[in-house]
Design a protein around this motif. Structure first.
Motif, PDB file in Angstrom:
ATOM      1  N   ILE A 134       0.864  -1.179   0.000  1.00  0.00           N
ATOM      2  CA  ILE A 134       0.000   0.000   0.000  1.00  0.00           C
ATOM      3  C   ILE A 134       0.900   1.228   0.000  1.00  0.00           C
ATOM      4  O   ILE A 134       1.983   1.217   0.590  1.00  0.00           O
ATOM      5  CB  ILE A 134      -0.967  -0.028   1.205  1.00  0.00           C
ATOM      6  CG1 ILE A 134      -2.022   1.074   1.064  1.00  0.00           C
ATOM      7  CG2 ILE A 134      -0.236   0.076   2.538  1.00  0.00           C
ATOM      8  CD1 ILE A 134      -3.227   0.860   1.963  1.00  0.00           C
ATOM      9  N   GLY A 135       0.481   2.270  -0.703  1.00  0.00           N
ATOM     10  CA  GLY A 135       1.332   3.451  -0.794  1.00  0.00           C
ATOM     11  C   GLY A 135       0.546   4.713  -1.080  1.00  0.00           C
ATOM     12  O   GLY A 135      -0.687   4.686  -1.177  1.00  0.00           O
ATOM     13  N   ASN A 136       1.286   5.802  -1.188  1.00  0.00           N
ATOM     14  CA  ASN A 136       0.697   7.117  -1.419  1.00  0.00           C
ATOM     15  C   ASN A 136       1.129   7.611  -2.797  1.00  0.00           C
ATOM     16  O   ASN A 136       2.287   7.948  -3.003  1.00  0.00           O
ATOM     17  CB  ASN A 136       1.171   8.065  -0.313  1.00  0.00           C
ATOM     18  CG  ASN A 136       0.794   9.511  -0.591  1.00  0.00           C
ATOM     19  OD1 ASN A 136      -0.034   9.806  -1.442  1.00  0.00           O
ATOM     20  ND2 ASN A 136       1.424  10.411   0.148  1.00  0.00           N
ATOM     21  N   ILE A 137       0.187   7.665  -3.730  1.00  0.00           N
ATOM     22  CA  ILE A 137       0.538   7.987  -5.118  1.00  0.00           C
ATOM     23  C   ILE A 137       0.971   9.448  -5.266  1.00  0.00           C
ATOM     24  O   ILE A 137       1.616   9.814  -6.245  1.00  0.00           O
ATOM     25  CB  ILE A 137      -0.650   7.663  -6.064  1.00  0.00           C
ATOM     26  CG1 ILE A 137      -0.202   7.613  -7.538  1.00  0.00           C
ATOM     27  CG2 ILE A 137      -1.771   8.669  -5.953  1.00  0.00           C
ATOM     28  CD1 ILE A 137       0.088   6.246  -8.027  1.00  0.00           C
ATOM     29  N   LYS A 138       0.664  10.300  -4.282  1.00  0.00           N
ATOM     30  CA  LYS A 138       1.066  11.705  -4.374  1.00  0.00           C
ATOM     31  C   LYS A 138       2.515  11.916  -3.949  1.00  0.00           C
ATOM     32  O   LYS A 138       3.038  13.014  -4.067  1.00  0.00           O
ATOM     33  CB  LYS A 138       0.148  12.562  -3.486  1.00  0.00           C
ATOM     34  CG  LYS A 138      -1.304  12.535  -3.930  1.00  0.00           C
ATOM     35  CD  LYS A 138      -1.773  13.898  -4.396  1.00  0.00           C
ATOM     36  CE  LYS A 138      -3.139  13.821  -5.028  1.00  0.00           C
ATOM     37  NZ  LYS A 138      -4.177  14.448  -4.233  1.00  0.00           N
TER      38      LYS A 138
ATOM     39  N   ASP B 122       7.648   7.342  -2.865  1.00  0.00           N
ATOM     40  CA  ASP B 122       7.040   6.119  -2.352  1.00  0.00           C
ATOM     41  C   ASP B 122       7.374   4.933  -3.270  1.00  0.00           C
ATOM     42  O   ASP B 122       7.179   5.025  -4.477  1.00  0.00           O
ATOM     43  CB  ASP B 122       5.523   6.328  -2.278  1.00  0.00           C
ATOM     44  CG  ASP B 122       4.837   5.229  -1.507  1.00  0.00           C
ATOM     45  OD1 ASP B 122       5.065   4.050  -1.839  1.00  0.00           O
ATOM     46  OD2 ASP B 122       4.073   5.541  -0.586  1.00  0.00           O
ATOM     47  N   PRO B 123       7.906   3.828  -2.702  1.00  0.00           N
ATOM     48  CA  PRO B 123       8.261   2.677  -3.560  1.00  0.00           C
ATOM     49  C   PRO B 123       7.074   2.156  -4.378  1.00  0.00           C
ATOM     50  O   PRO B 123       7.255   1.715  -5.522  1.00  0.00           O
ATOM     51  CB  PRO B 123       8.759   1.628  -2.567  1.00  0.00           C
ATOM     52  CG  PRO B 123       8.543   2.170  -1.203  1.00  0.00           C
ATOM     53  CD  PRO B 123       8.271   3.626  -1.307  1.00  0.00           C
ATOM     54  N   VAL B 124       5.889   2.206  -3.802  1.00  0.00           N
ATOM     55  CA  VAL B 124       4.711   1.733  -4.537  1.00  0.00           C
ATOM     56  C   VAL B 124       4.436   2.650  -5.728  1.00  0.00           C
ATOM     57  O   VAL B 124       4.173   2.198  -6.843  1.00  0.00           O
ATOM     58  CB  VAL B 124       3.484   1.660  -3.599  1.00  0.00           C
ATOM     59  CG1 VAL B 124       2.223   1.338  -4.373  1.00  0.00           C
ATOM     60  CG2 VAL B 124       3.714   0.630  -2.509  1.00  0.00           C
ATOM     61  N   THR B 125       4.526   3.951  -5.498  1.00  0.00           N
ATOM     62  CA  THR B 125       4.316   4.916  -6.574  1.00  0.00           C
ATOM     63  C   THR B 125       5.328   4.698  -7.696  1.00  0.00           C
ATOM     64  O   THR B 125       4.977   4.712  -8.878  1.00  0.00           O
ATOM     65  CB  THR B 125       4.461   6.350  -6.029  1.00  0.00           C
ATOM     66  OG1 THR B 125       3.605   6.477  -4.904  1.00  0.00           O
ATOM     67  CG2 THR B 125       4.105   7.383  -7.068  1.00  0.00           C
TER      68      THR B 125
END
Ligand code: SF4
Ligand code: SF4
Lengths: 261, 161
Positions: free
Chosen positions: A219-223, A227-230
């Protein structure tokens, strides 16, 4: 001398006359309209599922049920894992017994009412597992159809259900194209995954992410560009479910196969 | 003429009643807030309601505080990625009431990953697996395998007891 009849008439006129513009102010407030156009949120939660890593152990489903108090033995769950087995004859067999709460511990496919289907090992051309959950859509139809404002989107992009406000009409259950919604047997209100809002808002990860030993769920923060997920979403080939519906799902999949619906 | 206006007054009265009821019934914090008209209608207080729910899974970082030995056991083992609470249940209420925590010795727990499934192009096919029908079907895995580090010989404490 004012008659009783006249008094009633005038009083009603007055109340009506005052109430209508007051209500009008409430519904069309230009300042709020302006606020809507700006996007102040610094956080937009997104989810990334790597289907290549998932082994169908179901620890995520178990953790979700316990963390979010979804009755353990009731046949409802906020998240579930689907198994896809494609056979040589081109057929696709899927199942998710008990939402995969206890993992996949048998080769046989659970065909619900029609018993178990045994597939010979040599007939399998491919097999994989796909975890599913609420997509926290950017354009959530479940919010649009809710007649009382019980289902709503938070500024950080999570769709929540107000249990005290939900009237149980079931529109959202029908409106969600992903079939992620159900009724909570205890609270008698519409229920669904909310990315463990009580955890992520405290800086923790959702329970399923913590429980997955294989890193299939993140789970991450696209903003946040760091962020590794982004980074993965921006640089790798990710897919979403049912893109054609225009709901803009915010759960992204790596290694998605064409059989997945 | 008044009989012509009468229906209008009734209609206005109905509108007024509804608006007055709305004033009483709809809470102050119900509105569109930051999210705007499209998807924003809600009771602001509900966001806090959700945030206030108790966290049940405390994660390994919490368990280390008291069980450093177990953590060190599992850290370098093939089971390192499994958080303590996957097998022991959520830590909420522990250590205040130790009995809330389970020690799951069941075979069912291990076969989640270690029952061999013939899926060569899935990660599952790559995990060391057994056939539960032939591999000591009557025994709990922990009798022979030490779950905190499966590479090490089992302690067999339970078997001797
Ligand atoms: S996946 Fe379904 S429940 Fe979740 S936000 Fe989208 S429409 Fe709503
Ligand atoms: S815990 Fe991870 S690997 Fe196990 S079923 Fe869930 S997503 Fe798949």
């Amino acid at each position: 001398m004012i008659s009783r009849r006249n008094f009633c008439k005038k009083a009603m006129l007055f109340i009506g006359g005052v109430a209508v513009p007051v209500a009008g102010l409430e519904i069309f407030n230009p300042q709020r309209l302006l606020a809507e156009k700006q996007d102040p949120a610094k956080v937009r939660w997104v989810f990334l599922v790597d289907t290549r890593k998932c082994v169908g152990c179901g620890f995520c489903v178990r953790a979700c049920k316990l963390e979010n108090e979804i009755p353990y033995d009731a046949n409802v769950s906020r998240t579930w894992v689907e198994r896809y087995v494609v056979t040589r004859d081109g057929k696709v067999h899927t199942d998710s017994p008990k939402a995969a709460r206890d993992g996949f511990t048998t080769k046989a496919i659970d065909q619900a009412g029609k018993g178990m289907l045994e597939i010979r090992d040599e007939d399998i051309t491919k097999a994989f597992f796909v975890p599913k959950l609420c997509n926290q859509c950017e354009n959530p139809p479940c919010v649009q159809v809710c007649p009382v404002g019980a289902t709503y989107q938070t500024p950080d992009g999570v769709v929540l259900v107000d249990r005290t406000w939900c009237i149980g009409c079931g529109y959202c259950v029908m409106g969600c194209p992903y079939g992620v919604r159900f009724f909570h047997p205890v609270y008698k209100a519409a229920e669904k995954c909310n990315f463990c809002y009580h955890r992520i808002s405290k800086g923790m990860k959702s329970a399923c992410v913590e429980a997955c030993p294989f890193g299939a769920r993140t789970i991450g923060n696209i903003k946040d560009p760091e962020d590794p997920v982004t980074r993965i979403i921006m640089t790798e080939r990710v897919a979403v479910l049912k893109e054609e519906y225009g709901t803009k799902p915010q759960v992204f999949y790596l290694g998605m196969s064409k059989e997945v619906k | 003429m008044s009989h012509v206006w009468r229906p209008l007054f009734v209609a206005l009265a109905v509108v007024a009643t509804i608006l007055c009821m709305r004033l009483v019934l709809v809470p102050d914090d119900f509105g569109i807030h930051e999210q705007g008209y499209m998807y924003g209608w809600h009771r602001k207080g509900n966001e806090t309601d959700w945030k206030n729910i108790k966290v049940k899974y405390r994660t390994t970082a919490y368990c280390i505080n008291c069980h450093k030995d177990k953590y060190l056991d599992i850290k370098d083992s093939p089971h390192a990625a499994i958080m303590c609470e996957n097998c022991h249940g959520p830590a909420l209420g522990h250590p205040q009431d130790p009995r809330t925590l389970e020690i799951n010795r069941s075979r069912q727990l291990c076969v989640r990953c270690h029952f061999k499934l013939p899926y060569p192009n899935s990660a599952r096919g790559g995990i060391k697996g057994i056939n539960p029908a032939t591999h000591h079907p009557e025994a709990e895995c922990v009798l022979c395998h030490y779950p905190h580090n499966p590479l090490r010989a089992a302690v067999r404490k339970e078997a001797k007891r």
